[in-house]
Design a protein around this motif. Structure first.
Motif, PDB file in Angstrom:
ATOM      1  N   TRP A   9       0.782  -1.163   0.066  1.00 53.48           N
ATOM      2  CA  TRP A   9      -0.025  -0.063  -0.105  1.00 53.48           C
ATOM      3  C   TRP A   9       0.926   1.310  -0.055  1.00 53.48           C
ATOM      4  O   TRP A   9       0.449   2.299  -0.419  1.00 53.48           O
ATOM      5  CB  TRP A   9      -0.770  -0.127   1.216  1.00 53.48           C
ATOM      6  N   SER A  10       2.086   0.983   0.544  1.00 52.45           N
ATOM      7  CA  SER A  10       3.040   2.308   0.445  1.00 52.45           C
ATOM      8  C   SER A  10       4.276   1.884  -0.301  1.00 52.45           C
ATOM      9  O   SER A  10       4.120   1.456  -1.214  1.00 52.45           O
ATOM     10  CB  SER A  10       3.329   3.101   1.808  1.00 52.45           C
ATOM     11  N   ASP A  11       5.513   1.841   0.158  1.00 54.74           N
ATOM     12  CA  ASP A  11       6.564   1.260  -0.212  1.00 54.74           C
ATOM     13  C   ASP A  11       7.062  -0.003  -0.112  1.00 54.74           C
ATOM     14  O   ASP A  11       8.286  -0.454  -0.439  1.00 54.74           O
ATOM     15  CB  ASP A  11       7.683   2.492  -0.102  1.00 54.74           C
ATOM     16  N   GLY A  12       6.072  -0.933   0.481  1.00 52.18           N
ATOM     17  CA  GLY A  12       6.670  -2.398   0.706  1.00 52.18           C
ATOM     18  C   GLY A  12       6.460  -3.027  -0.459  1.00 52.18           C
ATOM     19  O   GLY A  12       5.875  -2.529  -1.621  1.00 52.18           O
ATOM     20  N   GLY A  13       6.899  -4.318  -0.389  1.00 53.01           N
ATOM     21  CA  GLY A  13       6.929  -5.119  -1.601  1.00 53.01           C
ATOM     22  C   GLY A  13       5.781  -6.046  -1.843  1.00 53.01           C
ATOM     23  O   GLY A  13       5.592  -6.537  -2.905  1.00 53.01           O
ATOM     24  N   SER A  14       5.439  -6.343  -0.859  1.00 51.48           N
ATOM     25  CA  SER A  14       4.149  -7.493  -0.579  1.00 51.48           C
ATOM     26  C   SER A  14       2.881  -7.040  -0.323  1.00 51.48           C
ATOM     27  O   SER A  14       2.764  -5.917   0.860  1.00 51.48           O
ATOM     28  CB  SER A  14       4.631  -8.398   0.043  1.00 51.48           C
ATOM     29  N   PRO A  15       1.728  -7.646  -0.489  1.00 51.20           N
ATOM     30  CA  PRO A  15       0.594  -7.524  -0.090  1.00 51.20           C
ATOM     31  C   PRO A  15       0.377  -7.804   1.732  1.00 51.20           C
ATOM     32  O   PRO A  15       1.175  -8.271   2.111  1.00 51.20           O
ATOM     33  CB  PRO A  15      -0.476  -8.314  -0.839  1.00 51.20           C
ATOM     34  N   ILE A  16      -0.665  -6.896   2.297  1.00 55.33           N
ATOM     35  CA  ILE A  16      -1.010  -7.178   3.648  1.00 55.33           C
ATOM     36  C   ILE A  16      -0.936  -8.785   4.092  1.00 55.33           C
ATOM     37  O   ILE A  16      -0.143  -8.949   5.149  1.00 55.33           O
ATOM     38  CB  ILE A  16      -1.920  -6.275   4.165  1.00 55.33           C
ATOM     39  N   GLU A  17      -1.537  -9.385   3.173  1.00 59.64           N
ATOM     40  CA  GLU A  17      -2.062 -10.785   3.815  1.00 59.64           C
ATOM     41  C   GLU A  17      -0.246 -11.592   3.744  1.00 59.64           C
ATOM     42  O   GLU A  17      -0.259 -12.257   4.673  1.00 59.64           O
ATOM     43  CB  GLU A  17      -2.622 -11.491   2.804  1.00 59.64           C
ATOM     44  N   GLU A  18       0.417 -11.536   2.829  1.00 60.93           N
ATOM     45  CA  GLU A  18       1.584 -12.248   2.974  1.00 60.93           C
ATOM     46  C   GLU A  18       2.427 -11.717   4.047  1.00 60.93           C
ATOM     47  O   GLU A  18       3.184 -12.421   4.654  1.00 60.93           O
ATOM     48  CB  GLU A  18       2.356 -11.836   1.504  1.00 60.93           C
ATOM     49  N   MET A  19       2.534 -10.347   4.331  1.00 57.77           N
ATOM     50  CA  MET A  19       3.048  -9.914   5.420  1.00 57.77           C
ATOM     51  C   MET A  19       2.726 -10.435   6.779  1.00 57.77           C
ATOM     52  O   MET A  19       3.395 -11.008   7.513  1.00 57.77           O
ATOM     53  CB  MET A  19       3.231  -8.372   5.668  1.00 57.77           C
ATOM     54  N   ALA A  20       1.360 -10.556   6.968  1.00 53.80           N
ATOM     55  CA  ALA A  20       0.734 -11.049   8.124  1.00 53.80           C
ATOM     56  C   ALA A  20       1.016 -12.311   8.236  1.00 53.80           C
ATOM     57  O   ALA A  20       1.524 -13.053   9.406  1.00 53.80           O
ATOM     58  CB  ALA A  20      -0.741 -11.087   7.918  1.00 53.80           C
ATOM     59  N   LEU A  21       0.991 -13.515   7.151  1.00 51.07           N
ATOM     60  CA  LEU A  21       1.206 -14.752   7.049  1.00 51.07           C
ATOM     61  C   LEU A  21       2.708 -15.124   7.476  1.00 51.07           C
ATOM     62  O   LEU A  21       3.080 -16.133   8.174  1.00 51.07           O
ATOM     63  CB  LEU A  21       0.822 -15.466   5.908  1.00 51.07           C
ATOM     64  N   ALA A  22       3.693 -14.177   7.098  1.00 55.07           N
ATOM     65  CA  ALA A  22       4.850 -14.470   7.174  1.00 55.07           C
ATOM     66  C   ALA A  22       5.260 -14.418   8.832  1.00 55.07           C
ATOM     67  O   ALA A  22       5.864 -15.035   9.571  1.00 55.07           O
ATOM     68  CB  ALA A  22       5.892 -13.437   6.535  1.00 55.07           C
ATOM     69  N   ALA A  23       4.458 -13.201   9.603  1.00 56.98           N
ATOM     70  CA  ALA A  23       4.624 -12.831  10.824  1.00 56.98           C
ATOM     71  C   ALA A  23       4.030 -14.025  11.638  1.00 56.98           C
ATOM     72  O   ALA A  23       4.539 -14.483  12.987  1.00 56.98           O
ATOM     73  CB  ALA A  23       3.735 -11.394  10.972  1.00 56.98           C
ATOM     74  N   VAL A  24       3.000 -14.765  10.952  1.00 56.36           N
ATOM     75  CA  VAL A  24       2.440 -15.669  11.789  1.00 56.36           C
ATOM     76  C   VAL A  24       3.305 -16.817  11.816  1.00 56.36           C
ATOM     77  O   VAL A  24       3.726 -17.502  12.710  1.00 56.36           O
ATOM     78  CB  VAL A  24       0.890 -16.328  11.193  1.00 56.36           C
ATOM     79  N   HIS A  25       4.147 -17.134  10.751  1.00 59.63           N
ATOM     80  CA  HIS A  25       5.044 -18.393  10.657  1.00 59.63           C
ATOM     81  C   HIS A  25       6.304 -18.067  11.526  1.00 59.63           C
ATOM     82  O   HIS A  25       6.713 -18.980  11.927  1.00 59.63           O
ATOM     83  CB  HIS A  25       5.617 -18.243   9.176  1.00 59.63           C
ATOM     84  N   LEU A  26       6.557 -16.741  11.867  1.00 57.35           N
ATOM     85  CA  LEU A  26       7.607 -16.349  12.855  1.00 57.35           C
ATOM     86  C   LEU A  26       7.463 -16.765  14.137  1.00 57.35           C
ATOM     87  O   LEU A  26       7.971 -16.683  15.119  1.00 57.35           O
ATOM     88  CB  LEU A  26       8.182 -14.981  12.424  1.00 57.35           C
TER      89      LEU A  26
END
Ligand SMILES: [Zn+2]
Ligand SMILES: [Zn+2]
Length: 359
Positions: free
Chosen positions: A113-130
């Protein structure tokens, strides 16, 4: 000598800590000899010699020990002692591991939505994974056009979108709403007040006018810290260091050049950190290897000032969410206590802390 410490006590304390850390005997002895040399002298003579720079003329007092004494007499904990005390208990690696293990989430991240490279969902799933319990989504604010900062209308849409995504994420995890809001030239924040009030966590950062003179930058930062909407002071010096070890190619963060280094901005860190401590605002320990902000010297000052902290990745891509250890290592070296790190708290405690600033 109002406000001064006991320099002999400080020298003995350093010797004790060196000994316990199993340092070379000659180093321990240097501090013991200096303590012994000074113990026989009247306090006035020690002060006079410190002022005149003649402490080293005494048998048993060297350059390093003389500097400790001089620092001690000003009422400041000698730098040498502070450094020893910060790694007290030994292994900074173990302390960093413990801190990383205590983190439950991340308070600074960007999506496409700003200067990141991935959609919100992907960021969230990576955080879940961590294993995170939460991820605060902090896309940029309107004036940072180079990073596609969110207008009020886009931020409102993002809040709706986050609510939808949260419905689909595993139980026990949630995206917290947030922003990395620009601290404008006059210290005000670059987003509408009612929107800032709706967000769970507000990170405020300086992205422009980084070469402001010290007085101006200090005023600007103090005004932002005093703003009831701001919860975390992002990458406070704005410096850019050349990152080694981690390839930052494609790392996003279009708000800055990826390759150039940049010196830290000038501000009165004592005053800014004192304000953070007073208002209960967290000083961010930014994990990005190209930022390492604040530098260790300032981080120690913030520890001494009693500030809360947030150890944040400032991730612009999912893999960067795993950069927390870079911040934990610096935090451990500087003696940051885990209980003062706001992202060791659960989501409820964190959001209640942030909400209390605006209450
Ligand atoms: Zn930033
Ligand atoms: Zn950021």
């Amino acid at each position: 000598m109002a406000g001064s410490r006991d320099p002999i006590e400080d020298l003995r304390r350093i010797a004790f800590l060196l000994e316990r850390a199993n340092e070379a005997t000659y180093r321990v002895r240097a501090f013991r000899s200096a303590a012994k040399a000074l113990a026989g002298l009247p306090a006035e003579e020690i002060a006079a010699r410190a002022a005149a720079g003649t402490l080293t003329e005494l048998a048993g007092v060297g350059e390093v020990t003389a500097r400790c004494v001089t620092e001690s007499l000003t009422g400041e904990e000698p730098v040498y002692l502070r450094r020893m005390a910060s790694v007290e208990g030994g292994d900074p690696g173990a302390a960093a591991d413990a801190l990383r293990g205590a983190l439950r989430g991340d308070c600074h991240s960007h999506s496409d939505w700003s200067d990141g490279g991935s959609p919100i969902e992907e960021m969230a799933l990576a955080a879940v994974h961590l294993g995170h319990e939460y991820l605060v989504l902090t896309d940029h604010s309107p004036r940072l056009t180079v990073a596609r900062g969110l207008t009020p209308a886009r931020l409102r849409r993002q809040l709706d979108r986050v609510a939808e995504i949260n419905e689909q994420l595993p139980a026990g995890f949630r995206i917290l709403t947030g922003i990395e809001v620009d601290i404008l030239a006059d210290g005000s924040l670059d987003q509408e007040d009612d929107l800032l009030a709706r967000l769970d966590v507000v990170v405020g950062s300086v992205h422009s006018g980084l070469r402001d003179d010290e007085a101006r930058m200090t005023r600007r930062m103090l005004r932002a810290v005093e703003n009831p909407h701001l919860d975390i002071l992002g990458h406070c010096t704005g410096r850019r260091v050349s990152a080694t070890g981690v390839g930052l190619k494609g790392a996003g963060d279009a708000s800055h050049s990826r390759t150039r280094t940049r010196p830290p901005s000038a501000f009165d860190a004592r005053r800014v950190f004192a304000a953070c401590a007073e208002y209960g605002k967290a000083v961010e320990i930014n994990c990005r290897p190209d930022r390492l902000d604040p530098p260790k010297r300032l981080l120690r000052l913030a520890v001494e000032a009693g500030c809360p902290f947030a150890i944040d990745t400032d991730a612009h891509a999912p893999g960067q969410l795993d950069w927390l250890m870079f911040g934990c290592e610096r935090a451990a070296l500087c003696g940051v206590p885990a209980e003062r790190v706001v992202n060791t708290w659960d989501a409820g405690t964190l959001t209640a802390w942030a909400a209390a600033h605006a209450a």
